[in-house]
Write an enzyme that holds these catalytic residues in place. Structure first.
Site, PDB file in Angstrom:
ATOM      1  N   CYS A  84       4.980 -11.246  -3.835  1.00 40.16           N
ATOM      2  CA  CYS A  84       3.627 -11.278  -3.288  1.00 40.16           C
ATOM      3  C   CYS A  84       3.082  -9.853  -3.218  1.00 40.16           C
ATOM      4  O   CYS A  84       3.740  -8.959  -2.674  1.00 40.16           O
ATOM      5  CB  CYS A  84       3.638 -11.916  -1.900  1.00 40.16           C
ATOM      6  SG  CYS A  84       2.023 -11.902  -1.076  1.00 40.16           S
ATOM      7  N   CYS A  87       2.651  -8.847   0.745  1.00 42.20           N
ATOM      8  CA  CYS A  87       3.733  -8.551   1.696  1.00 42.20           C
ATOM      9  C   CYS A  87       5.090  -8.308   1.040  1.00 42.20           C
ATOM     10  O   CYS A  87       6.077  -8.121   1.736  1.00 42.20           O
ATOM     11  CB  CYS A  87       3.852  -9.698   2.699  1.00 42.20           C
ATOM     12  SG  CYS A  87       4.511 -11.230   1.993  1.00 42.20           S
ATOM     13  N   CYS A 132       1.627 -17.679  -0.149  1.00 42.45           N
ATOM     14  CA  CYS A 132       2.863 -17.004   0.230  1.00 42.45           C
ATOM     15  C   CYS A 132       3.305 -17.516   1.600  1.00 42.45           C
ATOM     16  O   CYS A 132       2.508 -17.584   2.535  1.00 42.45           O
ATOM     17  CB  CYS A 132       2.628 -15.497   0.266  1.00 42.45           C
ATOM     18  SG  CYS A 132       4.009 -14.547   0.957  1.00 42.45           S
ATOM     19  N   CYS A 135       2.974 -14.332   4.355  1.00 42.27           N
ATOM     20  CA  CYS A 135       1.692 -13.773   4.813  1.00 42.27           C
ATOM     21  C   CYS A 135       0.515 -14.731   4.642  1.00 42.27           C
ATOM     22  O   CYS A 135      -0.585 -14.425   5.098  1.00 42.27           O
ATOM     23  CB  CYS A 135       1.397 -12.457   4.106  1.00 42.27           C
ATOM     24  SG  CYS A 135       0.952 -12.607   2.364  1.00 42.27           S
ATOM     25  N   CYS A 155       0.290 -22.092 -11.412  1.00 39.58           N
ATOM     26  CA  CYS A 155      -0.708 -21.278 -12.095  1.00 39.58           C
ATOM     27  C   CYS A 155      -1.147 -20.199 -11.102  1.00 39.58           C
ATOM     28  O   CYS A 155      -1.877 -20.482 -10.151  1.00 39.58           O
ATOM     29  CB  CYS A 155      -1.873 -22.170 -12.526  1.00 39.58           C
ATOM     30  SG  CYS A 155      -3.046 -21.347 -13.588  1.00 39.58           S
TER      31      CYS A 155
END
Length: 169
Positions: A84, A87, A132, A135, A155
């Site tokens: 991510c 984070c 995510c 976060c 995607c």
């Protein structure tokens, strides 16, 4: 076939109108407000803006979408992990990445516990949004048209990811 000026102007106006409607319907609140539960990693809106590029901020915090075929991660083929961009939580292993031809990095599976989902009803359709788990940052969407073994296609917006290559042996 000749395209008249009137046809071109009407077509362009219609496309601009549809784009304006889609932009107006896009949620403008951070995913943390939309996704259920609280997240382990949280920042204020000002801290997110300082931490992320404008493009990543729009995607991760306001559920934007980058233009297809613009992410360098689309062509990333090295061994490693896609984390991510908000984070640093590892989300996808490079072994699960494949070329879906859609213009966005695509994966057929995610790392255990890394992804959360919610229903996205924008753009007059129902889709499954992917965020995510640490976060709440918007990553993209998951569809049921992917390859074996899962049949899924995650995607993902390239700006919502950062690639961490495996160390050289």
């Amino acid at each position: 076939m000749t395209i008249s000026r009137r046809f071109l102007l009407l077509g362009g106006s219609a496309a601009a109108g549809l784009a304006a409607i889609a932009a107006a319907m896009r949620p403008m609140s951070p995913p943390a407000a939309a996704a259920e539960g609280s997240f382990e990693f949280t920042l204020t809106d000002a801290e997110w803006q300082a931490r992320l590029s404008p493009e990543a901020y729009d995607v991760l915090r306001h559920e934007g979408t980058e233009r297809p075929f613009t992410s360098p991660l689309n062509d990333e083929k090295r061994a490693g992990t896609f984390a991510c961009a908000g984070c640093d939580l590892p989300l996808f292993a490079s072994q699960t990445k494949y070329d879906s031809g859609t213009g966005w990095p695509s994966f057929y599976d995610h790392l255990p516990g890394a992804i959360g989902t919610s229903e996205d009803t924008s753009l007059f359709m129902v889709r499954t949004e992917v965020h995510c788990a640490r976060c709440g940052g918007h990553q993209g969407h998951v569809f049921e048209d992917g390859p074996a073994p899962t049949g899924l296609r995650y995607c993902i917006n390239g700006v919502s990811l950062k690639f961490v290559p495996e160390p050289a042996a």
